[in-house]
Design an enzyme around this catalytic site. Structure first.
Site, mmCIF file in Angstrom:
data_model
loop_
_atom_site.group_PDB
_atom_site.id
_atom_site.type_symbol
_atom_site.label_atom_id
_atom_site.label_comp_id
_atom_site.label_asym_id
_atom_site.label_seq_id
_atom_site.Cartn_x
_atom_site.Cartn_y
_atom_site.Cartn_z
ATOM 1 C CG HIS A 125 -7.279 2.210 11.031
ATOM 2 N ND1 HIS A 125 -6.275 1.310 11.365
ATOM 3 C CD2 HIS A 125 -7.316 3.107 12.036
ATOM 4 C CE1 HIS A 125 -5.722 1.675 12.504
ATOM 5 N NE2 HIS A 125 -6.347 2.750 12.938
ATOM 6 C CG HIS A 184 -9.395 5.405 19.596
ATOM 7 N ND1 HIS A 184 -10.304 4.576 18.984
ATOM 8 C CD2 HIS A 184 -8.390 5.583 18.709
ATOM 9 C CE1 HIS A 184 -9.861 4.277 17.774
ATOM 10 N NE2 HIS A 184 -8.716 4.869 17.576
ATOM 11 N NE ARG A 231 -0.376 0.451 4.959
ATOM 12 C CZ ARG A 231 -0.941 0.526 6.148
ATOM 13 N NH1 ARG A 231 -2.259 0.483 6.258
ATOM 14 N NH2 ARG A 231 -0.208 0.661 7.240
ATOM 15 C CG ASP A 289 -11.376 8.410 11.190
ATOM 16 O OD1 ASP A 289 -11.421 7.591 10.253
ATOM 17 O OD2 ASP A 289 -10.332 8.649 11.829
ATOM 18 N NE ARG A 325 -9.091 6.680 9.132
ATOM 19 C CZ ARG A 325 -8.100 6.359 9.979
ATOM 20 N NH1 ARG A 325 -7.120 5.542 9.582
ATOM 21 N NH2 ARG A 325 -8.083 6.850 11.198
ATOM 22 C CG HIS A 376 -8.530 9.071 15.521
ATOM 23 N ND1 HIS A 376 -9.261 8.560 14.468
ATOM 24 C CD2 HIS A 376 -7.938 8.001 16.102
ATOM 25 C CE1 HIS A 376 -9.115 7.251 14.420
ATOM 26 N NE2 HIS A 376 -8.310 6.878 15.400
ATOM 27 C CD GLU A 377 -4.879 8.284 18.423
ATOM 28 O OE1 GLU A 377 -4.551 8.118 17.247
ATOM 29 O OE2 GLU A 377 -5.372 7.365 19.110
ATOM 30 C CD GLU A 399 -9.331 3.042 14.632
ATOM 31 O OE1 GLU A 399 -8.827 2.405 15.561
ATOM 32 O OE2 GLU A 399 -9.119 4.256 14.464
HETATM 33 C C1 LIG Z 1 -2.861 0.254 20.041
HETATM 34 C C2 LIG Z 1 -2.940 0.189 18.556
HETATM 35 O O1 LIG Z 1 -2.016 -0.107 17.835
HETATM 36 N N1 LIG Z 1 -4.155 0.495 18.042
HETATM 37 C C3 LIG Z 1 -4.367 0.398 16.605
HETATM 38 C C4 LIG Z 1 -5.866 0.420 16.381
HETATM 39 C C5 LIG Z 1 -6.429 -0.843 16.953
HETATM 40 O O2 LIG Z 1 -5.832 -1.882 16.653
HETATM 41 O O3 LIG Z 1 -7.423 -0.728 17.673
HETATM 42 C C6 LIG Z 1 -3.777 1.553 15.836
HETATM 43 O O4 LIG Z 1 -3.464 1.389 14.688
HETATM 44 N N2 LIG Z 1 -3.633 2.734 16.490
HETATM 45 C C7 LIG Z 1 -3.006 3.846 15.757
HETATM 46 C C8 LIG Z 1 -3.995 4.635 14.904
HETATM 47 C C9 LIG Z 1 -3.398 6.017 14.653
HETATM 48 C C10 LIG Z 1 -3.998 6.776 13.495
HETATM 49 C C11 LIG Z 1 -4.132 5.906 12.245
HETATM 50 O O5 LIG Z 1 -5.177 5.825 11.650
HETATM 51 N N3 LIG Z 1 -2.998 5.298 11.817
HETATM 52 C C12 LIG Z 1 -2.977 4.568 10.539
HETATM 53 C C13 LIG Z 1 -1.819 5.165 9.760
HETATM 54 C C14 LIG Z 1 -1.645 4.670 8.357
HETATM 55 C C15 LIG Z 1 -2.678 4.828 7.420
HETATM 56 C C16 LIG Z 1 -2.471 4.439 6.102
HETATM 57 C C17 LIG Z 1 -1.251 3.863 5.734
HETATM 58 O O6 LIG Z 1 -1.040 3.486 4.439
HETATM 59 C C18 LIG Z 1 -0.246 3.682 6.690
HETATM 60 C C19 LIG Z 1 -0.454 4.092 7.999
HETATM 61 C C20 LIG Z 1 -2.723 3.105 10.814
HETATM 62 O O7 LIG Z 1 -2.042 2.811 11.839
HETATM 63 O O8 LIG Z 1 -3.221 2.300 10.023
HETATM 64 C C21 LIG Z 1 -3.137 7.988 13.193
HETATM 65 C C22 LIG Z 1 -4.066 8.991 12.548
HETATM 66 C C23 LIG Z 1 -5.384 8.794 13.245
HETATM 67 C C24 LIG Z 1 -5.348 7.390 13.855
HETATM 68 C C25 LIG Z 1 -5.311 4.780 15.697
HETATM 69 O O9 LIG Z 1 -5.352 5.493 16.705
HETATM 70 O O10 LIG Z 1 -6.306 4.156 15.250
HETATM 71 ZN ZN LIG Z 2 -7.932 5.000 15.805
#
Ligand SMILES: CC(=O)N[C@@H](CC(=O)O)C(=O)NC[C@H](CC1(C(=O)N[C@@H](Cc2ccc(O)cc2)C(=O)O)CCCC1)C(=O)O
Ligand SMILES: [Zn+2]
Length: 623
Positions: A585, A461, A52, A524, A591, A457-458, A520
């Site tokens: 997500h 959660h 990706r 968002d 999103r 967003h955080e 998520e």
């Molecule tokens: C403890 C844990 O790990 N929690 C899991 C969720 C779970 O398992 O419940 C988790 O991921 N938490 C991080 C995540 C962060 C954010 C996100 O969306 N981050 C994308 C970034 C991405 C997107 C596209 C891409 O091509 C590459 C990377 C992601 O990490 O995919 C950052 C912006 C807002 C939210 C959140 O807070 O949801």
């Molecule tokens: Zn999140």
């Protein structure tokens, strides 16, 4: 300057980025994602090494380049922890040495895990008579950090977040998720590749051992392995069930556990990539994952400007709390508890001060020693060290100072952000505190549309379908009245249906799973609303900002444009088919579309006519 246009280098850089990524020929009220990211999608192709590619991935690639620089640079007199990170990195990138050693290190190790029957002869006589499943599981777990059949780890007790208990659960499988074991449709090719992979490794080991290679026998044995894995997959929970912490909480003492559960277990196919990332990239990532505080120190010193400590968290937290008064579906009692929880959220920004302290850092890695020419052994050292550290946690009381303040859930050189429900804590590592999310020289509209939305967003959660089950201390305690819970479920259902109706072309037209992505999506939607309100408050207090050069948008519009461009990206079909099943997500496109279609302020900012695609009749809102 005089006619209200900002022409600083940062403003010029932001403006050109925004212009390059967007497609102004698309009607923003028809498809804001295409409008915001059309230029990006035309200019970017997914590298052969990636499954990706998005704004996030580009920032992560850039961060890896910074890590390469600091890990290759020797510095006299540096802390020993930093030298160890560089030694580990060098052993990993020493391809000629790794090539020379071939499979020998692995062959030497297999004995320690009671061998692999397919890859040796007369296993039955040598190992079979004394072999016990429990011994194999225990050895692989405590020495190699590998979970086989049963996943047990030390974690906080959901109902007493100050203490640690042993968690016992299902393991991850060889294939990417339980759905793959159907081995039909889009999963046929991954299954075949997985089976072939096991066959190839068995052949390699037997050849290295000068044993006869009978492909038919190997194929039969491997087919039995896959058959067993299919049965294990069918016994695992679905993602929906796993997302409910109340369902997952079944605490019992060891006696009961033993009584009830005695133990009598081509790469394109999976990720769509056709070549691996450069070795230096894989090594930078490996060292960062295994020595995150040492690498975090190197990263922060090299690339983190640090002035973002005064992030907009207070402003966005305040908006979340003020907003509670406007929620007609929540009763006063539950609102009071929600406000207390929001006030109690702890924040961690950038990096932990400890990584700046040589003594602290050297102590963290004092038991770790690497050699520059034995990468395989270095990996085994890490596996054993990490597992021992994890298991040792069981007897450590998780008193507040240690548990919350010192232990971050992440290193600093990470482009991401986190919420921890057991710690009721939000974390913004240094890696994400950079444009397009945040820049001291960026206008506030871009900062609020970027990191502001992430902050919201955080925070949200803590109040989504999963986080809302935990109280302000991170304990699994119900602080909701039944009527407010019922209203929350009704309002969430709107989003389950809304996002569940999105069909994703890159995933063979499959629809999103509105339940798995609910948390998520709630986050968002809450994040964008809170950060926008916070921005309007900022403008009320400080006045309008100067506009950006060459882009005829006001700052309300720029707020939404920068938010959307964070999510520009695309996936290979193989990855899309996987992520739609396992990623909590929604894909970036949805999103953006899903949250802005629910937000009337967006339609107002772009003067969208009623019933235009971005201004639907029916909208969803929880927070
Ligand atoms: C403890 C844990 O790990 N929690 C899991 C969720 C779970 O398992 O419940 C988790 O991921 N938490 C991080 C995540 C962060 C954010 C996100 O969306 N981050 C994308 C970034 C991405 C997107 C596209 C891409 O091509 C590459 C990377 C992601 O990490 O995919 C950052 C912006 C807002 C939210 C959140 O807070 O949801
Ligand atoms: Zn999140």
């Amino acid at each position: 300057n005089s006619d209200g246009v900002c022409t600083t280098a940062d403003c010029t850089r932001s403006a050109s980025r925004l212009i390059e990524n967007m497609d102004p020929n698309v009607d923003p009220c028809d498809n804001f994602y295409e409008y915001a990211c059309g230029g990006w999608l035309k200019k970017n192709i997914i590298p052969e090494t990636s499954s990706r590619y998005s704004t996030f991935d580009i920032l992560r690639d850039e961060l890896e380049v910074v890590l390469k620089g600091v890990l290759e640079r020797s510095v006299a007199g540096e802390a020993s922890a930093l030298t160890k990170a560089k030694t580990l990195y060098r052993s990993c990138t020493n391809e000629s040495q790794i090539e020379n050693r071939g499979g020998a290190p692995l062959l030497d190790m297999l004995h320690d895990v009671f061998e692999w029957p397919i890859a040796t002869d007369n296993w039955e006589t040598v190992y079979g008579t004394t072999w016990k499943l429990e011994d194999a599981i225990a050895r692989l777990n405590e020495k190699y950090g590998t979970q086989v059949l049963v996943n047990f780890f030390i974690g906080t007790d959901d109902k007493d977040s100050n203490s640690h208990i042993i968690h016992v659960g299902q393991t991850s499988l060889g294939l990417l998720s339980r759905d793959y074991y159907a081995c039909t449709g889009p999963y046929e090719e991954p299954c075949r590749a997985y089976e072939q992979f096991m066959i190839d490794v068995a052949k390699l080991i037997r050849t290295d051992r000068n044993l006869v290679v009978n492909e038919t026998h190997i194929r039969e044995d491997v087919a039995r392995v896959l058959g067993l894995e299919k049965e294990i997959a069918n016994a695992t929970d679905t993602p929906e069930d796993r997302n409910n912490p109340v369902l997952q909480y079944n605490k019992m003492n060891l006696g009961v556990l033993n009584a009830n559960f005695s133990l009598e277990v081509d790469t394109k196919a999976l990720y769509g990539t056709t070549s691996e990332a450069a070795v230096w990239r894989q090594c930078a990532i490996y060292v960062n994952n295994n020595m995150d505080n040492a690498v975090g120190r190197l990263y922060v010193e090299e690339a983190f400007s640090g002035e973002s400590k005064e992030l907009m968290i207070a402003a966005i937290r305040e908006v979340f709390i003020d907003n509670l008064d406007h929620l007609d579906w929540m009763d006063a009692e539950t609102k009071k508890a929600a406000e207390e929880k929001a006030q109690a959220i702890r924040e961690r920004i950038g990096y932990s001060e400890n990584i700046k302290n040589d003594t602290y850092l050297n102590n963290e890695y004092k038991d770790l020693n690497y050699t520059a020419d034995e990468y395989f052994e270095n990996i085994l050292t890490n596996l054993e060290h990490v597992q021992k550290k994890r298991l040792r946690k069981l007897r450590v009381k998780c008193e507040t100072p240690y548990c919350v303040i010192l232990r971050w859930v992440t290193g600093a050189a990470i482009v991401n952000a986190f919420y921890s429900s057991s710690k009721n804590q939000i974390v913004f590592p240094a890696g994400i505190l950079q444009p397009p999310f945040f820049g001291k020289g960026q206008t506030k509209s871009l900062n609020f549309g970027g990191i502001g939305m992430v902050i919201g967003h955080e925070i949200t959660h803590g109040f989504d379908d999963n986080g809302r089950n935990y109280d302000k201390d991170g304990d699994l305690k119900d602080w909701w009245t039944p009527s407010s819970t019922q209203k929350f479920v009704e309002l969430s259902k709107c989003m389950v249906d809304q996002y569940g109706s999105f069909s994703w072309d890159l995933a063979n037209g499959l629809n999103l799973n509105g339940n798995n992505t609910l948390g998520e999506n709630i986050a968002d939607n809450g994040g964008i609303r809170q950060s926008y309100r916070a921005y309007l408050n900022y403008v009320e207090k400080n006045g309008n900002e100067p506009l950006l050069p060459g882009i005829a948008l006001n700052h309300q519009q720029l707020f939404f444009l920068n938010f959307a461009q964070v999510w520009c990206g695309t996936h290979r079909p193989e990855h899309a088919v996987n992520s739609i099943k396992v990623d909590v997500h929604s894909p970036g496109k949805f999103r953006v579309l899903g949250s802005l279609q629910n937000f009337p302020e967006f339609a107002k900012a772009f003067n969208c006519p009623k019933n235009s695609n971005m201004r639907p009749e029916k909208t969803c809102q929880v927070w």
